[in-house]
Design an enzyme around this catalytic site. Structure first.
Site, mmCIF file in Angstrom:
data_model
loop_
_atom_site.group_PDB
_atom_site.id
_atom_site.type_symbol
_atom_site.label_atom_id
_atom_site.label_comp_id
_atom_site.label_asym_id
_atom_site.label_seq_id
_atom_site.Cartn_x
_atom_site.Cartn_y
_atom_site.Cartn_z
ATOM 1 N N MET A 53 74.475 48.391 -47.512
ATOM 2 C CA MET A 53 74.848 46.975 -47.458
ATOM 3 C C MET A 53 75.512 46.505 -48.747
ATOM 4 O O MET A 53 76.597 45.947 -48.727
ATOM 5 C CB MET A 53 73.625 46.118 -47.144
ATOM 6 N N ALA B 272 79.787 42.430 -53.552
ATOM 7 C CA ALA B 272 78.910 41.685 -52.640
ATOM 8 C C ALA B 272 77.495 42.234 -52.739
ATOM 9 O O ALA B 272 77.191 43.288 -52.182
ATOM 10 C CB ALA B 272 79.419 41.781 -51.201
ATOM 11 N N GLY B 273 76.645 41.518 -53.492
ATOM 12 C CA GLY B 273 75.269 41.938 -53.627
ATOM 13 C C GLY B 273 74.399 41.224 -52.617
ATOM 14 O O GLY B 273 74.348 41.566 -51.441
ATOM 15 N N SER B 274 73.717 40.165 -53.064
ATOM 16 C CA SER B 274 72.860 39.406 -52.153
ATOM 17 C C SER B 274 73.667 38.612 -51.128
ATOM 18 O O SER B 274 73.139 38.203 -50.094
ATOM 19 C CB SER B 274 71.971 38.448 -52.962
ATOM 20 N N PRO C 107 62.179 39.822 -43.018
ATOM 21 C CA PRO C 107 60.738 39.644 -43.259
ATOM 22 C C PRO C 107 59.997 40.967 -43.461
ATOM 23 O O PRO C 107 59.172 41.083 -44.375
ATOM 24 C CB PRO C 107 60.276 38.908 -41.992
ATOM 25 N N GLU D 115 61.289 43.883 -44.438
ATOM 26 C CA GLU D 115 61.745 44.492 -45.689
ATOM 27 C C GLU D 115 61.061 43.859 -46.891
ATOM 28 O O GLU D 115 60.586 44.547 -47.802
ATOM 29 C CB GLU D 115 63.258 44.344 -45.817
ATOM 30 N N GLN E 276 51.515 45.058 -73.301
ATOM 31 C CA GLN E 276 51.225 44.475 -74.616
ATOM 32 C C GLN E 276 49.835 44.858 -75.099
ATOM 33 O O GLN E 276 49.614 45.083 -76.295
ATOM 34 C CB GLN E 276 51.362 42.952 -74.544
ATOM 35 N N GLY F 52 49.479 47.972 -77.109
ATOM 36 C CA GLY F 52 50.061 48.033 -78.442
ATOM 37 C C GLY F 52 51.208 49.024 -78.509
ATOM 38 O O GLY F 52 51.942 49.208 -77.530
ATOM 39 N N GLY F 53 51.362 49.696 -79.633
ATOM 40 C CA GLY F 53 52.454 50.651 -79.819
ATOM 41 C C GLY F 53 52.440 51.787 -78.820
ATOM 42 O O GLY F 53 53.498 52.307 -78.444
#
Length: 376
Positions: free
Chosen positions: A121, A126-128, A236, A238, A332, A335-336
């Site tokens: 599609m 042409a996306g949405s 619906p 999808e 978050q 942390g690292g």
């Protein structure tokens, strides 16, 4: 144990045995192998809610959604997206709109995994906005000749058949769109190289090109000019699938975050004992359950054939926005370490981001809801 829980237990065992040992390699290869589709088919995971005559297990629709939820909960979002397109979108198009001959030709192979399918599609321009499609299908005797291109097509590389949306009457706008079951082996059908993405690395995403692809008239899916209406009627289901993926993914992220903060020590105590951590986790759990409740409400309406396009838009918007936002909060708390590939939360974060874009962007979802309130 009811049927849903029996299937859930089976799905969990299957994913642990067949996906978990391979997922890191698939991510590194940036492609799940096509050979895995028959493995899923052999386990009875494809088209589970279809009749036995089509290769299905005659289970409830809840089971199909649960498969996607479990895939995402365990961190296999790319696999869930591929599954959603093949089993939860393309297959119902054929079942609900197709002729008996089309059902017999495609559905059993789709159930076994011998046939992989995609939905053509989205286009570069042409996306949405599906009414702005440029791909053309021109009638020529007993055939149609298709020209155009598609982009960001999930399962595009492995696809044996693609449901292609094309304009059969450009003068009629949305009412001039038709759907075709296009065999990927036909002359003039070409697949571009796999598209590299920020997340869902093992997912199969490609560009497709159609250069004078001649398809027989019986490849038309449903009635000519009714394609846009068919697409709207299938939205619906999808968007239920996309929302369930969001809910499963957040549940998986929450589970691993809880485990991490209990074990991680900082300033002489478990990170789980800090008020900030506890409040963040409370926020995540609450938002997750709110979206789960909305999803269950929409699912009940879907089963009664009462779920509207507006319902689907609200659900898709709410669930995917929640997913992206709260998984960021979960990362978050790592942390690292959350920023490293050593911890799966980083993959959860990357894989979630596209959910607010495909199947209708958040902005389009808001516009649909606004129109339902205000009119055009």
């Amino acid at each position: 144990m009811d049927m849903l829980n029996e299937f859930r237990d089976m799905v969990q065992r299957f994913l642990q045995a067949e996906v978990e040992p391979n997922i890191e390699q698939w991510e590194a290869d940036k492609l799940m192998p096509k050979s895995f589709w028959p493995v899923m088919g052999g386990a009875g995971l494809l088209l589970v809610d279809f009749e036995a005559e089509h290769g299905g297990a005659e289970a409830d629709f809840d089971v199909s959604l649960m498969v996607q939820e479990e895939m995402c909960r365990m961190g296999y979002h790319a696999l869930a997206s591929a599954y959603n397109i093949h089993a939860n979108i393309v297959a119902p198009y054929i079942l609900n709109i197709g002729t008996d001959a089309q059902k017999q030709h495609w559905l059993p192979g789709m159930a076994s995994g011998e046939i992989v399918t995609a939905l053509g599609m989205t286009e570069p321009s042409a996306g949405s906005d599906l009414a702005a499609l440029r791909t053309r299908a021109v009638r020529d005797g007993d055939d149609y000749i298709i020209n155009g291109s598609k982009v960001f097509i999930t399962n595009g590389i492995h696809a044996d058949m693609v449901v292609v949306a094309a304009k059969t009457d450009p003068e009629k706008g949305a009412k001039g769109v038709s759907l075709f079951l296009v065999d990927a082996s036909l002359p003039g059908f070409e697949k571009g190289k796999k598209i590299e993405k920020m997340g869902q690395h093992s997912g199969d995403t490609a560009e497709l090109f159609f250069s004078d692809v001649r398809v027989p008239a019986d490849a038309l899916l449903g009635k000519e000019g009714h394609g846009f209406a068919y697409m709207m009627s299938e939205l619906p289901r999808e968007r239920l699938g996309v929302a369930v993926q969001a809910i499963g993914h957040v549940q998986g992220a929450l589970d691993m975050t809880v485990e991490y903060v209990k074990e991680r020590q900082a300033f002489g105590q478990s990170v789980a004992k800090f008020q900030n951590t506890r409040f963040k986790l409370a926020d995540v759990k609450t938002e997750l359950e709110l979206c789960r409740a909305l999803m269950e409400k929409c699912l009940a309406k879907f089963k009664r054939d009462e779920m509207t396009v507006e319902d689907a838009a609200m659900l898709k918007y709410a669930a995917t926005d929640m997913q992206v936002r709260v998984i960021s909060e979960c990362l978050q708390l790592f942390g690292g370490y959350g920023y490293t590939d050593e911890y799966p939360i980083s993959r959860f974060y990357r894989d979630a981001r596209v959910q607010t874009i495909y199947a209708g962007s958040t902005e389009i979802m808001k516009e649909i809801v606004a129109r339902s309130i205000l009119g055009r």
